[in-house]
Structure formats: structure tokens, C-alpha cells
Design a protein around this motif. Structure first.
Motif, PDB file in Angstrom:
ATOM      1  N   ASP A   1       0.913  -1.427  -8.445  1.00 41.05           N
ATOM      2  CA  ASP A   1      -0.327  -1.932  -7.843  1.00 41.05           C
ATOM      3  C   ASP A   1      -0.204  -1.743  -6.340  1.00 41.05           C
ATOM      4  OD1 ASP A   1      -2.502  -3.260  -6.865  1.00 41.05           O
ATOM      5  OD2 ASP A   1      -1.962  -5.239  -7.666  1.00 41.05           O
TER       6      ASP A   1
ATOM      7  N   SER B   1      -2.539  -2.010  -4.000  1.00 38.20           N
ATOM      8  CA  SER B   1      -3.631  -2.609  -3.239  1.00 38.20           C
ATOM      9  C   SER B   1      -3.078  -3.571  -2.206  1.00 38.20           C
ATOM     10  CB  SER B   1      -4.587  -3.350  -4.175  1.00 38.20           C
ATOM     11  OG  SER B   1      -3.910  -4.415  -4.833  1.00 38.20           O
TER      12      SER B   1
ATOM     13  N   GLY C   1       0.806  -1.222   0.000  1.00 39.88           N
ATOM     14  CA  GLY C   1       0.000   0.000   0.000  1.00 39.88           C
ATOM     15  C   GLY C   1       0.831   1.260   0.000  1.00 39.88           C
TER      16      GLY C   1
ATOM     17  N   SER D   1      -6.743   0.190  -1.235  1.00 38.70           N
ATOM     18  CA  SER D   1      -5.997   0.434  -2.460  1.00 38.70           C
ATOM     19  C   SER D   1      -5.343   1.798  -2.365  1.00 38.70           C
ATOM     20  CB  SER D   1      -6.924   0.377  -3.682  1.00 38.70           C
ATOM     21  OG  SER D   1      -6.194   0.617  -4.875  1.00 38.70           O
TER      22      SER D   1
END
Length: 848
Positions: free
Chosen positions: A728, A730, A708, A740
Motif C-alpha cells: 500500500d 498511499s 509512498g 498514491s
């Protein structure tokens, strides 16, 4: 058992004492015959058995444990060394309390059973947790054991602050060669690890001599030096005090923005004085650096500084002083200049103008101004220690004055009234110095030096009467409470108000404790010292000086940026303390503190200059300490980010869920500058790493949190791509809460406010007590956290809940055990030896 200084005395130290007469006399006086209370070893507290139900255990807990846990956790080969196969009744939960605390934590976080194994239902988990937590909480709260704190040596920060507040002056470089303090439970003020080595004792003895001579000017010192301390006085640049705009460098003081640097000088009489400054500039822009000489706040003369570092210049000004007394003499930088490539297209106009001060000197222009002063006209610091002068030249008058001065001094130095025996010992020491030809001031010097190496000064000692009740506890005395409160909030000794309240026995009242805690929090010292000594360790800011990001990959990282990172987080913490904001601001907020170099790193426009200011944040990129470059940098590797380190930081430092160390032999993910065994994006490589069963369980808790924060590179800059791959960001918190990106992560953490508050309460209580939190403290930590939540999470609510808690106000009484050695005393033979050595040395040189 904590050994006292003389018990650990090395042959080298013994030789030192025999060779240094006054040192031997000082130690004889400071380590002989402590207050007549013995210190015993503390045993364990036997907890009474709470009324737990075997029927409920067998119905709700045992079937789940047998089905889902025992297959792996049984026998000598139990996984992680945790065997549950023998725990067949409710009493087992109490008998193996530490084990079941781990079981409950792993079940609650869904860390166990591991993925791929049969899983209990949420209802089964809830029933097991309810029973275990209720049983352990009942046991803990029934014990009512406030614990015991080991006698704590002052750490380096506490020692420096205490000396400053005790004698009224700061001695430059006082602790720079002290051994570093050990760390326990995350902090360097823990009594169990603050041992005292022979080397440390030697350093304390030398420091005590420096302090006593810096504060008390004896006639012998003036004759030996050939001039008074109030004659010509030169201060090196890195020892100057700056009000703003700069900081000490290596051998100089650097003023990088408009500000000043100077020192306090005692003008003995009206007259003319010369002030000299060795200075040079770092040139930029169309003009030279302008420097003004200041007397107090008044400019006296302005000069242009065009000298360079290779050939520093000496600049002078004449001061007309109309009144004797202590005044500040300083130089100020008047025309700061900074232009970057973004500011101007002309290379000749770019640069950063700074003013550097190599030294500052004040010299009287009249010989009459350096005549030896009388004692009554000495510095404020000396008058603070010598408040009473001898009525006449008789020995009895000197002894009476010495006793009165020491009685006042020892109350503050020992943080309690000294016993008659303690005072007599130091009075007699001063008398022996005078008997060997020393002056009244020399006797006071040596007595003060002896007090400063006494265990009563160097240690925070709370001595108990012996009790045969294994659960006996006692309230702290008022002086002990004053000391705990002062070192908690100020990392220093109690002030006069706290000592006065202690003498009136008013600190036992919890309301008075709350009032005093809030008063002390309003003092700027609280935010400063809690930031430097608590937050810097809790948030791992001290690691900033050790990190080495790859400057080829991250050319933006400079020493100036490193310093700015630390300043941002400390100023942020100090704002929460000083403005009494919610502790949840540590998790998320819409503001921070920036200067131009750090704002440039963050991509924040509109911040110019090197001065920090409060900045309102717009957008979702940053908020709270977790998104500050300091934390992001210390939780990264030199060449890349580390979701593992960042996830572990959140789990341990914010949520209070420790992650076990990896098993021996488990490999690490290769750094980017090494051979890549794993391929793909960082997330993909880490997923391959987690496929190893020995890695999976812990990484499943840490990595999703760290992902994160992947929008921040290894020095905290925002990014959307990593080596060309779209990031990414998330992840999920333990227990399945998905998010996210960093903004949702912050909100998810804020939703765990009770868990964060409990963890922060535990860490601040650990820091306040100077010992680790034990199972018997859990109920009190719960009460502290609940009290904070009821008061809108204000920082002052956390502090007042701690200082009124049972562990802070009480301690478990001493119990009979094997006789413990007394605080060290020196035998009569040793005393005679060092005293004779001192007498012989005094005959050879009566002024040494």
C-alpha cells in the motif's frame, strides 16, 4: 576564536621544526607578520523594531495561542521546552524570533496541535501565520545584515584542486593521509568547523615539500637521485590517468571496457624509447585481451595479453620520438567482451573480459637522452613557476629573478597581490638557502614551500577595518569576490580571467558577476565539482560507501552496482547543471543515466555495456533523484526499507523542514533479522509504533511520505509485494495533500515548487558562503528563490541570484572587541635557532 597554526603548535611539532632545518625556515617565512589588519570577534546585530501592531496580535494571534498552545507550552515543564505563556504582545515575536519561526512552521504543517487535541480552524491558522510571517519577514529585511564568514581553511578537495591549478600538475596521493574534514550545516566547507590541528600543519608542511620538489627540479635533487626526472620513469597502475573505460583499483588500473590509461612524459630529445607495461587479463570469450601502446593518440604496437593476476606479464614496445617535449604515453584496451546468462546459453561464452595494468614505464634507450637539462628546458610546470632566469651568476641577479618569479606566483597562490613585506620575506628565505650553498632552484623550491604553508594560501581570509557601527557592512574587495566565486563553482582558485577582472576592479558590478558565473558554469569543472562537493553531500551520496545491505536478501547488490548508483545521480546532477535545466528536474523528469548493471537492477531493457548513457524513461516507476537507487539505498536499513528515513530525507533535504531527534529512551522499530515485537506488514507495524504518543507527532509527518516509496526495496528495485503482502503506497504530505504511489508523490512534491526552491536556495547559499544561514538571511533567501521561479527555475538563475545577493557580495564589518591574536609569528629567537640549525645541516650536506 580560531587559533592560528603556530598558536596550536604541539611539543611534537616544535621538536619536528628544530630537527628539520628547512622546515623551520619555511614556517618562519610563512607565518611571520601577516598583512597589517586585525581580526576581531563579531558581536550580534541589533535589529530595529519594525512597526508591528499589538492590536492585530491581540486580536488574531493571542486568543489562538492561549486556547490551543499554552495548555501544553507553559512554565518550566513546557512541552519540548517551548513556553509561550509569557508572550503577550507583538514585541515578543521579535524578541523570541527563533521560537516563533518554529511555531509558524508547526502551525502551517498542521503538526501542532497534535492529533486528539482541540484544533484551530483553517482561518485561525491562516491569520496567525500571516501575522507571524509578516512580522518576522519585516524584521529580517530591515536588519540588512550580510553576516560574517569565519576564515576558512581549504578542505581536502579545495586543497587538491588549488594545487593542481596553481602549479599545473596533480601530485598523486597528496591528501590521502590528511585528517578528514569536519562537517557543519551538511557540508565540509564551513569555516566554523574547518579547524587546523598541529597534525594537520605537519601534513601541510610535508605536502608543500612534495609539491615544490615535484614541480621544481633542483641540481641537488638530480645528483642525489642519480638520474633526472626525465630519465626512466615508472608509474604505478593506480596512479595512471584514464580517459575512458576504467578506473584505478588496488595497485592497478582496471580497464573494464574499451578505453586507455597512461601518463604524460617529457621526452628530452628525439630518439628511441622503450615503454613497458606490467599487465594481465580477466579472461572471457574466445580470445585474449588485446592491448595497444599509444604515443599521444597514435597506436604504436598491439599485443595479446594472456597473463593472469597470479603471474602478471611484462609487455614492451619501442617508441620512435621525432620531437622533444611533453607527450602522453598510454596503453588501450581494444576488445572488451561481456556476455551474461541472458545473452548466451553456452557457459563457455559467458563472462566479462577486462584488462588490468600494474605499472607503465618509459625508459630512454640512449644514455645521451638522460643528460641533466638546463633550467630553460625544464618541464612546463617548472617554467610556469620560474618564468625569469637570473641574468648572470651574481647574487643580485638571482635575487632579482627570485623576486619577479615570486611576485607572479604569490598573486595566484594568495588570490590577491602579496604585500611587499610578504614578498621580501620569501625572497630573503631563498637568499638564505643560496647562502648556505643551495642552488637558485633550491631557493625557489623552499620559497614556494613556505608560500604553500602560509595562512594566506591555506585559508580564505577576508579581513575588515574596525567599525563602531553595530550594523556596518562593507562590500567585498574584487579579489575576495573572485575567490568566493571560484571556490563556489570550481572548488578551486580563481583563474587568470577572474584575477585580471579583479585587478581592474570590475567584479563589483553585478552584471559582470553574472556574466562570469555563467562563463564558469559552462566550464565542465563546474558540473564536476558541484556534483562531487555539493550534490554528493546534499543528497547524502557519500553514505553509499558505508551502507551494507544484506547480500543474502539482496544478492543483486555488488560493489559495481554501488558505484553505478553513485554515478547515475552525479551524472544526472551534472546534466542539470551543464545543460542549465530546471531545478525541478531534481523532483521529477522523464530521463536518467544508466549502464547495463544498473539497468538490470531497474529492469530496464536495451542498455548494454558499462558505459553510462542518457536513457528516456517510459512509465511511472522512476523520475527525479528520489527514485534513484542511490537515494533509496542510503535511506534504507540493511535488511528492509525505512519509510522513516525516506520520509525524513524528503522533509529535510527536499522540503527544508527539519525533524527533531527522537526523545531519549524512545524505542526503534526492530529490524527484520531481530526478534519482532510488532507484527503484521511494515505499514501495520509502524502504525503500532506511532501509537506511542512520544513517537506520533514526528512520525505523522515522515512515515506517510516514506510509504509512498515502498514500491522500492532496500536497494531501489521495483516491487509490488513485501513478504507476500500487497504494498500500500498511499500517503500524504504534511498539510494533508494525499497521493498514491511514487508518481503521485513526485507530482505532489513538484506542486510544492516554492518550498523546494527555497530549500535548495538555502542549501546552495550555505555551500557558497561557507557558513550556516541565519535569521537575517531569510529575506535574501526569499529573494533568491523568487528570482529562480521567475526565470523558469533554471540552474543558472539560482547561481546568478546567489552571486549577486547581498550575503555573497558583502560582509558585516569588524567591531571593537577584546584584542584578538594576530596570525602566528615566530620570535626572533626562534628564527635564529632554526636558521642556525639549517646552516649547520647545510655545512654537513650542501645538497640536502
Amino acid at each position: 576564536m580560531l587559533k592560528t597554526p603556530m598558536q596550536r603548535c604541539s611539543p611534537r611539532l616544535a621538536l619536528t621544526l628544530s630537527a628539520v632545518p628547512l622546515a623551520g625556515m619555511v614556517l618562519c617565512a610563512s607565518f611571520a607578520a601577516p598583512p597589517a589588519k586585525s581580526t576581531r570577534a563579531a558581536g550580534s546585530v541589533a535589529a530595529p523594531g519594525p512597526n508591528v501592531s499589538d492590536a492585530v496580535y491581540r486580536r488574531d494571534v493571542l486568543p489562538v495561542i492561549d486556547e490551543y498552545c499554552v495548555p501544553c507550552h507553559t512554565g518550566d515543564d513546557a512541552s519540548a521546552g517551548l513556553s509561550l505563556s509569557k508572550d503577550k504582545d507583538a514585541a515578543s515575536v521579535l524578541a523570541h524570533r527563533d521560537l516563533w519561526e518554529k511555531v509558524a512552521a508547526n502551525i502551517e504543517s498542521k503538526h501542532m496541535p497534535p492529533k486528539g487535541m482541540p484544533m484551530p480552524t483553517d482561518a485561525q491558522r491562516a491569520r496567525v501565520l500571516a501575522f507571524v510571517q509578516a512580522t518576522l519577514s519585516q524584521a529580517v529585511c530591515d536588519v540588512k545584515d550580510p553576516g560574517r564568514v569565519t576564515a576558512r581553511r581549504l578542505n581536502r578537495a579545495e586543497y587538491e584542486n588549488t594545487v593542481r591549478d596553481l602549479v599545473g600538475v596533480s601530485v598523486p596521493g597528496l591528501t590521502e593521509d590528511f585528517p578528514s574534514d569536519d562537517v557543519g550545516y551538511g557540508f565540509d566547507n564551513i569555516g566554523d568547523v574547518l579547524t587546523l590541528s598541529p597534525l594537520q600543519l605537519e601534513k601541510y608542511l610535508a605536502a608543500a615539500g612534495r609539491i615544490s620538489r615535484a614541480v621544481i627540479a633542483a641540481p641537488e635533487d638530480r645528483r642525489t637521485a642519480g638520474e633526472t626526472r626525465r630519465g626512466p620513469h615508472v608509474i604505478a597502475g593506480d596512479l595512471l590517468d584514464g580517459k575512458a573505460g576504467g578506473e584505478p583499483g588496488t595497485g592497478n588500473y582496471t580497464l573494464y571496457s574499451n578505453g586507455d590509461a597512461g601518463f604524460r612524459y617529457e621526452f628530452p630529445a628525439p630518439g628511441r624509447y622503450l615503454v613497458k607495461a606490467v599487465a594481465w587479463e580477466q579472461q572471457a570469450g574466445p580470445e585474449s585481451a588485446k592491448m595497444a601502446f599509444l604515443l599521444g593518440e597514435t597506436p604504436v604496437q598491439t599485443v595479446d595479453v594472456s597473463a593472469t593476476e597470479a603471474n602478471p606479464g611484462t609487455y614492451e614496445a619501442t617508441l620512435e620520438v621525432r620531437k622533444a617535449g611533453m607527450r602522453r604515453v598510454a596503453v588501450s584496451f581494444l576488445n572488451d567482451y561481456y556476455r551474461s546468462e541472458q545473452d548466451t546459453p553456452d557457459p563457455k561464452l559467458r563472462g566479462d573480459r577486462n584488462l588490468l595494468i600494474g605499472s607503465l614505464e618509459v625508459r630512454p634507450l640512449s644514455a645521451a637522452l638522460v643528460a641533466p637539462p638546463t633550467v630553460a628546458a625544464l618541464s612546463q610546470a617548472q617554467q610556469r613557476l620560474i618564468r625569469v632566469l637570473p641574468a648572470n651568476s651574481s647574487e643580485s641577479a638571482k635575487t632579482a629573478a627570485t623576486r619577479k618569479n615570486l611576485t607572479t606566483f604569490l598573486l595566484r597562490a594568495y588570490r590577491r597581490p602579496a604585500t611587499a613585506a610578504e614578498t621580501d620575506r620569501l625572497v630573503n628565505l631563498a637568499s638564505r638557502v643560496r647562502g648556505q650553498g643551495g642552488s637558485f632552484e633550491r631557493g625557489m623550491q623552499v620559497a614556494v614551500q613556505a608560500a604553500l604553508v602560509s595562512p594566506s594560501f591555506l585559508f580564505r581570509i577576508e579581513q575588515d577595518p574596525v567599525s563602531r557601527d553595530p550594523r556596518a557592512k562593507r562590500p567585498l574587495t574584487d579579489y575576495e569576490l573572485a575567490t568566493r566565486l571560484a571556490y563556489f563553482l570550481w572548488s578551486s582558485m580563481p583563474d587568470d580571467r577572474l584575477l585580471a577582472l579583479a585587478s581592474q576592479k570590475k567584479l563589483q558590478d553585478p552584471i559582470t558577476l553574472q556574466i562570469e558565473a555563467k562563463r564558469m558554469l559552462r566550464d565542465p569543472r563546474a558540473a564536476q565539482t558541484l556534483g562531487d562537493n555539493f550534490a554528493a553531500q546534499w543528497l547524502q551520496l557519500r553514505k553509499l560507501s558505508q551502507i551494507t545491505p544484506d547480500t543474502k536478501r539482496f544478492p543483486e547488490f555488488t560493489d559495481e552496482v554501488r558505484s553505478a548508483m553513485r554515478s547515475e545521480t552525479l551524472l544526472y546532477f551534472q546534466h542539470v547543471v551543464g545543460d542549465d535545466r530546471s531545478v525541478l528536474d531534481f523532483l521529477d523528469s522523464n530521463y536518467t543515466y544508466l549502464n547495463e548493471p544498473l539497468a538490470r537492477l531497474y529492469g530496464t531493457a536495451g542498455v548494454t555495456g558499462r558505459q553510462f548513457r542518457r536513457v528516456v524513461l517510459n512509465g511511472s516507476q522512476r523520475g527525479g533523484v528520489l527514485t534513484q537507487a542511490s537515494v533509496l539505498s542510503v535511506t534504507s536499513n540493511p535488511t528492509r526499507t525505512s519509510p522513516v528515513k525516506r520520509g525524513r530525507f524528503v522533509m529535510e533535504n527536499l522540503l527544508g523542514s527539519p525533524i527533531p531527534m527522537p526523545p531519549p529512551g524512545v524505542g526503534q522499530l526492530p529490524d527484520d533479522n531481530k526478534r519482532k515485537v510488532l507484527e503484521g506488514t511494515l505499514r501495520q507495524r509502524m502504525e503500532q509504533h506511532r501509537s506511542d504518543p512520544s513517537c506520533a507527532s514526528c512520525h505523522a509527518r515522515m512515515d506517510p511520505i516514506g510509504f509512498g516509496l515502498e514500491n522500492y526495496n532496500a536497494i531501489g528495485m521495483w516491487r509490488k509485494l513485501d513478504d507476500g503482502h500487497l504494498i500500500d503506497a498511499s500517503g500524504a504530505l504534511p498539510g494533508g495533500k494525499p497521493f498514491s504511489g511514487p508518481q503521485q508523490l513526485r507530482l505532489a512534491l513538484k506542486a510544492k515548487a516554492p518550498q523546494f526552491t527555497y530549500n535548495l536556495s538555502e542549501k546552495l547559499l550555505t555551500y557558497a558562503l561557507g557558513r550556516g544561514i541565519e535569521s537575517a538571511d531569510r529575506c535574501n533567501v526569499d529573494l533568491i528563490a523568487q528570482s529562480v521561479a521567475k526565470k523558469n527555475y533554471r540552474f543558472s538563475a539560482l547561481v546568478t541570484a546567489i552571486v549577486t545577493s547581498e550575503p555573497f557580495r558583502y560582509r558585516r564589518a569588524d567591531r571593537p572587541a577584546a584584542p584578538a591574536p594576530r596570525v602566528a609569528s615566530i620570535s626572533a629567537t626562534a628564527t635564529a635557532t632554526v636558521t642556525n640549525a639549517a646552516a649547520k645541516a647545510q655545512e654537513k650536506n650542501p645538497h640536502e
